[in-house]
Design a protein around this motif. Structure first.
Motif, PDB file in Angstrom:
ATOM      1  N   LEU A 164      11.650 -22.544   9.387  1.00  0.00           N
ATOM      2  CA  LEU A 164      12.506 -23.479  10.106  1.00  0.00           C
ATOM      3  C   LEU A 164      11.906 -23.825  11.463  1.00  0.00           C
ATOM      4  CD1 LEU A 164      15.168 -25.051  10.184  1.00  0.00           C
ATOM      5  CD2 LEU A 164      16.287 -22.988  11.048  1.00  0.00           C
ATOM      6  N   ALA A 165      11.348 -22.837  12.134  1.00  0.00           N
ATOM      7  CA  ALA A 165      10.736 -23.082  13.443  1.00  0.00           C
ATOM      8  C   ALA A 165       9.546 -24.023  13.336  1.00  0.00           C
ATOM      9  CB  ALA A 165      10.310 -21.757  14.077  1.00  0.00           C
ATOM     10  N   GLU A 166       8.747 -23.872  12.284  1.00  0.00           N
ATOM     11  CA  GLU A 166       7.590 -24.758  12.089  1.00  0.00           C
ATOM     12  C   GLU A 166       8.038 -26.200  11.878  1.00  0.00           C
ATOM     13  OE1 GLU A 166       3.973 -22.525   9.915  1.00  0.00           O
ATOM     14  OE2 GLU A 166       5.886 -22.381   8.824  1.00  0.00           O
ATOM     15  N   VAL A 167       9.086 -26.384  11.079  1.00  0.00           N
ATOM     16  CA  VAL A 167       9.554 -27.742  10.798  1.00  0.00           C
ATOM     17  C   VAL A 167      10.181 -28.376  12.035  1.00  0.00           C
ATOM     18  CG1 VAL A 167      11.258 -29.079   9.504  1.00  0.00           C
ATOM     19  CG2 VAL A 167       9.877 -27.357   8.329  1.00  0.00           C
ATOM     20  N   MET A 168      11.000 -27.594  12.729  1.00  0.00           N
ATOM     21  CA  MET A 168      11.724 -28.148  13.864  1.00  0.00           C
ATOM     22  C   MET A 168      10.897 -28.157  15.150  1.00  0.00           C
ATOM     23  SD  MET A 168      14.423 -28.987  12.330  1.00  0.00           S
ATOM     24  CE  MET A 168      15.428 -29.551  13.709  1.00  0.00           C
TER      25      MET A 168
END
Length: 343
Positions: free
Chosen positions: A330-334
């Motif tokens: 999620l951190a990579e996408v956001m």
């Protein structure tokens, strides 16, 4: 082993829908994690014969726990909201569960947080044991049996399509299936206003999938693609599933059918498997009632019939949208550090 009575609530069939499309068709999917969580707790000593179980749920997990706890003679308290219809509430009460309705509307974006807070206050006061469906690893592990059955009957799976709520079924099925088919694509279905895949918490008209709390059982790196559907799209898809296959199921199953059929038609050489979590019993008085649908503005002609590819989760805003998640965190996408909320 599941008892005969619990097994009666948890039959599953692999139903062929067209040449390259099938479904894992459950009567009550959440019986699998409910049994696994309770049985594991009894086995490791976290649950004893006098333990009171508590959980936050307004759907099939609540019913499944009521069934399982009755079989094990355990007291159960469910903290839900107005999404628990009177017939469901009566059913759980007849099974011995106590049902607490949090005073918030079903569309309140923070209703799950309110339910959680009420549950925690009860736990502090009574020392009850929280089954923790969102974080309990026994939830994910319970899907080994359905996955094995799907592989046995359907063979190689190229695309698995599943709605996402706690992350248990989607990530649990994918984990087992990828031990045999590591290239299998996992396609998750969420709804607008759910925080699961990067959207801010908001009103969710579509229940049964999505979440306003980020669960520990959700492993973002398992997903190749995410689709967001609105309530009208899922409701119309349930009707379409019924018309086209004779299977009368809930909107979560309708959503899985809509997305899975789109993939099957897009890639006719791929074998696509959809997850149908439950039957239509809870929906006869709403989405299968033409008067209710009309009164609430749900019309077939207004439903999106094709997904719109968006460049970022925050661009998914209505109808039917999809995003290439590409097995990232999620951190990579956001692009930011996102704390995981304890459910």
């Amino acid at each position: 082993m599941l008892s005969d009575i619990i097994s009666a609530h948890a039959p599953l069939k692999i139903v062929s829908l067209r040449l390259n499309l099938a479904a894992i068709d459950f009567r009550l999917m959440k019986v699998f994690p409910a049994f696994n969580i309770i049985e594991a707790g009894l086995r490791n000593g976290e649950i004893g014969p006098n333990t009171t179980i508590v959980e936050t749920s307004s759907g099939t997990m609540a019913l499944a726990l009521a069934i399982v706890c009755m079989q094990f003679s355990l007291k159960l308290h469910i903290f839900g909201d107005r999404a628990i219809e009177p017939p469901l509430k009566r059913t759980m009460q007849e099974l011995g569960a106590e049902v607490h309705i949090v005073d918030a509307t079903a569309s309140n974006g923070n209703v799950q947080l309110l339910r959680k807070n009420a549950l925690l206050e009860f736990v502090d006061r009574t020392r009850a044991t929280w089954s923790r469906q969102y974080d309990n690893l026994a939830n994910r592990l319970s899907y080994a049996r359905p996955a094995a059955e799907a592989i046995r009957e359907f063979g190689e799976i190229d695309v698995l399509v599943a709605a996402v709520g706690s992350g248990g079924s989607s990530c649990g099925l994918a984990h087992y299936c990828r031990a045999f088919f590591p290239k299998m694509k996992l396609v998750g279905i969420d709804t607008f206003g759910s925080v699961l895949f990067g959207q801010p918490v908001g009103r969710r008209d579509l229940r049964g999938l999505g979440n306003s709390i980020l669960p520990g059982n959700l492993f973002h790196q398992a997903f190749d693609e995410i689709h967001w559907l609105g309530a009208n799209e899922a409701y119309q898809a349930a009707h379409r599933l019924h018309r086209e296959t004779s299977l009368k199921r809930g909107p979560t199953s309708g959503a899985a059918y809509l997305v899975a059929k789109w993939y099957a038609e897009l890639s006719p050489k791929s074998k696509v498997l959809a997850v149908f979590p439950d039957d239509s019993n809870r929906y006869e008085q709403n989405i299968y009632d033409p008067g209710w649908m009309q009164a609430n503005g749900y019309q077939a002609e207004l439903a999106a019939t094709e997904p719109v590819l968006v460049p970022h989760p925050l661009h998914a805003d209505n109808g039917w949208c999809r995003f290439n998640w590409s097995r990232r965190s999620l951190a990579e996408v956001m692009g930011i550090n996102i704390p995981r909320t304890e459910a």
